[in-house]
Design a protein around this motif. Structure first.
Motif, PDB file in Angstrom:
ATOM      1  N   LEU A   1       0.834  -1.201   0.000  1.00 29.36           N
ATOM      2  CA  LEU A   1       0.000   0.000   0.000  1.00 29.36           C
ATOM      3  C   LEU A   1       0.869   1.251   0.000  1.00 29.36           C
ATOM      4  CD1 LEU A   1      -2.796  -0.976   2.556  1.00 29.36           C
ATOM      5  CD2 LEU A   1      -3.101  -0.544   0.101  1.00 29.36           C
ATOM      6  N   GLU A   2       1.932   1.237   0.792  1.00 31.04           N
ATOM      7  CA  GLU A   2       2.839   2.385   0.858  1.00 31.04           C
ATOM      8  C   GLU A   2       3.539   2.592  -0.488  1.00 31.04           C
ATOM      9  OE1 GLU A   2       5.293   5.505   2.533  1.00 31.04           O
ATOM     10  OE2 GLU A   2       3.248   4.801   2.748  1.00 31.04           O
TER      11      GLU A   2
ATOM     12  N   ASN B   1       2.582   1.773  -3.407  1.00 31.42           N
ATOM     13  CA  ASN B   1       1.620   2.188  -4.430  1.00 31.42           C
ATOM     14  C   ASN B   1       0.966   3.530  -4.135  1.00 31.42           C
ATOM     15  OD1 ASN B   1       2.058  -0.145  -5.969  1.00 31.42           O
ATOM     16  ND2 ASN B   1       0.598  -1.306  -4.741  1.00 31.42           N
ATOM     17  N   GLY B   2       1.398   4.192  -3.060  1.00 33.01           N
ATOM     18  CA  GLY B   2       0.870   5.507  -2.729  1.00 33.01           C
ATOM     19  C   GLY B   2      -0.550   5.495  -2.192  1.00 33.01           C
ATOM     20  N   LYS B   3      -1.011   4.348  -1.670  1.00 30.87           N
ATOM     21  CA  LYS B   3      -2.400   4.235  -1.209  1.00 30.87           C
ATOM     22  C   LYS B   3      -2.533   4.250   0.320  1.00 30.87           C
ATOM     23  CE  LYS B   3      -3.783   1.664  -5.298  1.00 30.87           C
ATOM     24  NZ  LYS B   3      -4.340   0.424  -5.816  1.00 30.87           N
ATOM     25  N   LEU B   4      -1.423   4.113   1.036  1.00 31.30           N
ATOM     26  CA  LEU B   4      -1.520   4.005   2.480  1.00 31.30           C
ATOM     27  C   LEU B   4      -1.992   5.307   3.122  1.00 31.30           C
ATOM     28  CD1 LEU B   4      -1.238   2.370   5.031  1.00 31.30           C
ATOM     29  CD2 LEU B   4       1.206   2.935   5.073  1.00 31.30           C
ATOM     30  N   ASP B   5      -1.446   6.433   2.704  1.00 36.24           N
ATOM     31  CA  ASP B   5      -1.825   7.714   3.302  1.00 36.24           C
ATOM     32  C   ASP B   5      -3.321   7.968   3.142  1.00 36.24           C
ATOM     33  OD1 ASP B   5       0.737   8.226   4.203  1.00 36.24           O
ATOM     34  OD2 ASP B   5       1.286   9.391   2.437  1.00 36.24           O
ATOM     35  N   THR B   6      -3.859   7.653   2.000  1.00 33.56           N
ATOM     36  CA  THR B   6      -5.298   7.823   1.764  1.00 33.56           C
ATOM     37  C   THR B   6      -6.114   6.936   2.691  1.00 33.56           C
ATOM     38  OG1 THR B   6      -4.886   8.372  -0.548  1.00 33.56           O
ATOM     39  CG2 THR B   6      -7.129   7.697   0.016  1.00 33.56           C
ATOM     40  N   LEU B   7      -5.664   5.700   2.848  1.00 34.19           N
ATOM     41  CA  LEU B   7      -6.376   4.766   3.716  1.00 34.19           C
ATOM     42  C   LEU B   7      -6.328   5.213   5.176  1.00 34.19           C
ATOM     43  CD1 LEU B   7      -7.923   2.088   3.841  1.00 34.19           C
ATOM     44  CD2 LEU B   7      -5.718   0.925   4.046  1.00 34.19           C
TER      45      LEU B   7
END
Length: 87
Positions: A75-76, A78-84
């Motif tokens: 997730l990190e 792919n740049g999706k962790l901050d959003t989650l």
């Protein structure tokens, strides 16, 4: 903005658990850690929340079961962790 509740189930001496916690610490987010080394009710809770999970860590962000350390790292990457993590 309020961060989502994060739960992480771990075992003593688990390198993958340490890696996942380090990433969350680097992000500056708070999480509740449940050590299931000796089993008990928190292990039962983990398996009820993620029935197919047999390894640690098991990470939950809000109502979302992220999975383990590799899943969190993906997730990190792919740049999706901050959003989650955003509440």
């Amino acid at each position: 903005m309020t961060a989502k509740k994060i739960d992480i189930y771990t075992k003593m001496g688990c390198g993958y658990c340490a890696r996942a916690k380090r990433l969350l610490d680097d992000k500056g987010v708070e999480y509740d850690e449940f050590d299931i080394t000796m089993g008990g009710p928190k292990r039962d809770e983990m398996t009820s929340r993620a029935p197919n999970a047999r390894t640690v860590p098991q990470i939950f962000i809000g109502d979302n079961h992220v999975g383990g350390s590799d899943d969190l790292m993906a997730l990190e990457r792919n740049g999706k962790l901050d959003t989650l993590l955003q509440g």
